[in-house]
Every structure is written in C-alpha cells, then in structure tokens.
Write a protein that holds these residues in place. Structure first.
Motif, PDB file in Angstrom:
ATOM      1  N   LEU A  21      84.388 114.429 -19.227  1.00 34.73           N
ATOM      2  CA  LEU A  21      82.974 114.805 -19.292  1.00 34.73           C
ATOM      3  C   LEU A  21      82.777 116.317 -19.225  1.00 34.73           C
ATOM      4  O   LEU A  21      81.712 116.813 -19.565  1.00 34.73           O
ATOM      5  N   GLU A  22      83.805 117.030 -18.771  1.00 33.77           N
ATOM      6  CA  GLU A  22      83.691 118.476 -18.616  1.00 33.77           C
ATOM      7  C   GLU A  22      84.290 119.182 -19.831  1.00 33.77           C
ATOM      8  O   GLU A  22      85.120 120.094 -19.713  1.00 33.77           O
ATOM      9  N   ASP A  23      83.854 118.749 -20.992  1.00 30.82           N
ATOM     10  CA  ASP A  23      84.413 119.241 -22.254  1.00 30.82           C
ATOM     11  C   ASP A  23      83.468 120.300 -22.820  1.00 30.82           C
ATOM     12  O   ASP A  23      82.676 120.032 -23.717  1.00 30.82           O
ATOM     13  N   GLN A  24      83.539 121.507 -22.266  1.00 31.51           N
ATOM     14  CA  GLN A  24      82.657 122.575 -22.695  1.00 31.51           C
ATOM     15  C   GLN A  24      83.432 123.684 -23.395  1.00 31.51           C
ATOM     16  O   GLN A  24      84.664 123.764 -23.305  1.00 31.51           O
ATOM     17  N   ASP A  25      82.696 124.545 -24.059  1.00 34.20           N
ATOM     18  CA  ASP A  25      83.267 125.709 -24.725  1.00 34.20           C
ATOM     19  C   ASP A  25      83.550 126.769 -23.664  1.00 34.20           C
ATOM     20  O   ASP A  25      82.733 127.656 -23.399  1.00 34.20           O
ATOM     21  N   THR A  26      84.712 126.676 -23.037  1.00 36.10           N
ATOM     22  CA  THR A  26      84.992 127.565 -21.911  1.00 36.10           C
ATOM     23  C   THR A  26      86.485 127.601 -21.620  1.00 36.10           C
ATOM     24  O   THR A  26      87.269 126.834 -22.180  1.00 36.10           O
ATOM     25  N   TRP A  27      86.859 128.499 -20.721  1.00 36.24           N
ATOM     26  CA  TRP A  27      88.226 128.523 -20.229  1.00 36.24           C
ATOM     27  C   TRP A  27      88.464 127.342 -19.300  1.00 36.24           C
ATOM     28  O   TRP A  27      87.625 127.033 -18.466  1.00 36.24           O
TER      29      TRP A  27
END
Length: 358
Positions: A209-215
């Motif tokens: 669920l924590e699939d964001q555009d980030t490191w």
C-alpha cells in the motif's frame, strides 16, 4: 479407512500452511497492542510549560533519540529471536543514530522508484531472501515521579513493520510507515535501568500500500520518546471551527475523549438497559478549556465540562449525538491563511472534584 486419508491429509496441509504465516505477511493484522490514533498534543505539569509548549522541559517527557545498539542482517532467517532478552550481550554491536534510515548509514541499498514495486510482487507475501532486518537496543531509566502514571512509548515512524519489547517482555507490533505508533508500557517497566528492543523489517504486507513516487528507505526514521500521563486524562479530542455566513465570528466546537485507567472506577457494578450509563467516581471531575492567542492572552471565558458529561453520554438508537460537547463563541477571530498562518492555542486542564490540577 481409505475415505479418511484425504481428509486427514487436507487437515494437516492446512495446519502447516497456517503455521508458516508471519504477521508481517498477514493483511488481517497491522498492529498488536497499539493504542488508538489521536491528535498530537502533550501533557504538562503546569500551565506555564503548557502555554510555552516546551515538552523537553517537562519532567514527564523523555526522548529516546540518539545512539542505539544496532545489528543488521540481510534476511529474516538470519535475524535473532533472543536479542530482546535481558541477558543478551549487545556490547559488540555497532551503534546507529535514531532517527535515521539504515541505508544512509551503510546498511543495504537505497531504492528510488515510482509505481514499480521494489520487491518481488506476490501479495501479501514478501520474498524472504530480500527482506533485511534491523535489531535496535537501548537502555533507559525513568523518573521516580512516573510511578503512579501511565507511560506511553511513542514511535513517530518506522519503516515498514516492527516488533517492540521492554525488559524482555513482548509489548506489541505495528505497521504503517508514515503514522505514529504508541504503546502503554507501564506494566513492563522496573526501577532502575530498563531495556527496549525493536526488530524492524524492511518490507511487509503493508509495503504493497506504500507504493509512492519516493525513496524506499528503512529503519526507525522518526523520533522516539516516552511520556508519563495521568491515569485519568484527556486522551483525544476533535476540533471544528465554524464561521458564520459573513466569515466574521466563529463557534469553536470540541468533542473530548477521556481515559479512566483506575480500578473500581464505577460506583455501581451493574448496568441498566435504556437508562443512564454507569456512573463513575470521576464524574464530578472537570475539564477546563481555554483559548489563547499568539501573545499568550486568554481570548474568551473558559469553559468547564464535567467528565461525567462525556463518560455518561447516551447515544440514541437512531440519529447521532451533537458533535459540539464543548462550544465557545469567538468574536472576529484571526482567520488562518497561507499568507497569515495565525494559530491559536487550546489549553485543556483536567481537575479532580476538589479543584486540584491532575
């Protein structure tokens, strides 16, 4: 006999599959013993500290930031199942600063990606050959004045799943990387030196669920602290600020929630259907609410609410209760905007039936 063999085989297979499940791969479990989420606020021993909002100066606040003993392994199978025990020797472990991400301290690899999962996707399972684990250990002591209070352990954010122990006893488990996790640890503490141990997994079922555009980074990445709070306390609140149709005056609405963590709190031990809820020995205690501006001035007359109003609130079979358990009219308040981010301070004081500040 022949008909019973497939049934027995299916039962044994089912049992084995269940026994292999890990909490960090179980979507039905994202916490164990974690306290409910709440608004961000702090408890102080006097009004001056509360108005200044300098939590570090309170004797009921203790930061656990700083150096922790640390051990990193590449897979869960290599992780320790005994490091949380009191007699486990961590003297040869290296140290790591908390908060931080272990990839930025030379352990593992930092990953940047957008919507592509940085691990083998087989929801809710995680590839056990690619799930590093960090072991954290720290010792601390608490003030003698904390003895008759509840002690809350606060993690500002841990990526991505972790277990926590105090003095070898299991306290709880939590996921949700960007949300605080809190645990009541009073019953696990002892006089003198205490040991906290935390086991962090880089990936968990929550990582899907924590699939964001980030490191993608790991570890105890936000602050950790302890706070001693009264057994009877304001535990949460919700605030609404409703402006009139001319956007001139406002009504401040507050709905408080209380924790009464004392034995024999009920006056009667038997409830009654369709009548007033059970009365408690703290029903006549009060919550005083004040609104203070940026100059430290009290804006409007204080509001006093008996705790029994909240603890004994009746909920109708249909419809809903009124939100504004506390309502205060504010004439021509400063309006917040991006250009002028003006903020007021809400000051809450819980007092016993003799008027003593709790």
């Amino acid at each position: 006999m022949i008909k019973r063999i497939p049934l027995l085989f299916c039962f044994l297979t089912f049992h084995v599959l269940l026994s292999q499940n890990n909490i960090w791969e179980d979507p039905a479990i994202n916490q164990i013993n974690r306290l409910p989420s709440k608004a961000t606020f702090y408890s102080y021993e006097n009004l001056d500290l509360a108005i200044a909002n300098q939590r570090e100066k309170s004797k009921f606040f203790k930061s656990l930031n700083g150096d922790w003993k640390f051990n990193w392994v590449a897979t869960p199978e290599e992780s320790s199942d005994t490091f949380q025990e009191n007699n486990f020797d961590v003297s040869k472990w290296k140290s790591i600063d908390v908060p931080s991400n272990w990839e930025m301290r030379g352990y593992g690899k930092a990953i940047y990606t957008n919507i592509t999962y940085p691990f083998f996707s087989n929801y809710p399972n995680i590839n056990h050959s690619d799930n590093p684990v960090g072991h954290y250990v720290k010792s601390f002591t608490i003030d003698e004045s904390w003895k008759n209070k509840d002690v809350i352990l606060h993690f500002g954010g841990v990526s991505s799943a972790f277990y926590v122990w105090i003095n070898g006893a299991f306290v709880g488990y939590s996921e949700d990387t960007r949300l605080p996790s809190e645990f009541d640890i009073m019953k696990y503490l002892k006089t003198g030196e205490n040991k906290i141990a935390v086991k962090v997994y880089r990936w968990s079922d929550g990582s899907y669920l924590e699939d964001q555009d980030t490191w993608r980074l790991s570890g105890i990445e936000r602050e950790v602290f302890l706070q001693a709070v009264p057994k009877v306390r304001l535990s949460d609140f919700t605030i609404r600020t409703n402006l009139d149709e001319n956007y001139e005056n406002a009504t401040l609405q507050i709905r408080p929630q209380f924790t009464v963590n004392i034995p024999d709190k009920f006056i009667e031990k038997v409830g009654y259907f369709n009548t007033t809820p059970l009365k408690t020995i703290v029903d006549d205690w009060t919550l005083t609410t004040q609104l203070i501006d940026t100059d430290g001035n009290v804006v409007i007359k204080e509001n006093i609410l008996k705790l029994g109003t909240s603890l004994g609130e009746k909920h109708p079979a249909r419809d809903q209760v009124c939100f504004g358990m506390i309502e205060m009219d504010v004439k021509n308040p400063h309006k917040w905007s991006a250009d002028e981010p003006y903020l007021y301070t809400a000051l809450f004081s819980v007092k016993d039936d003799k008027g003593n500040l709790i």
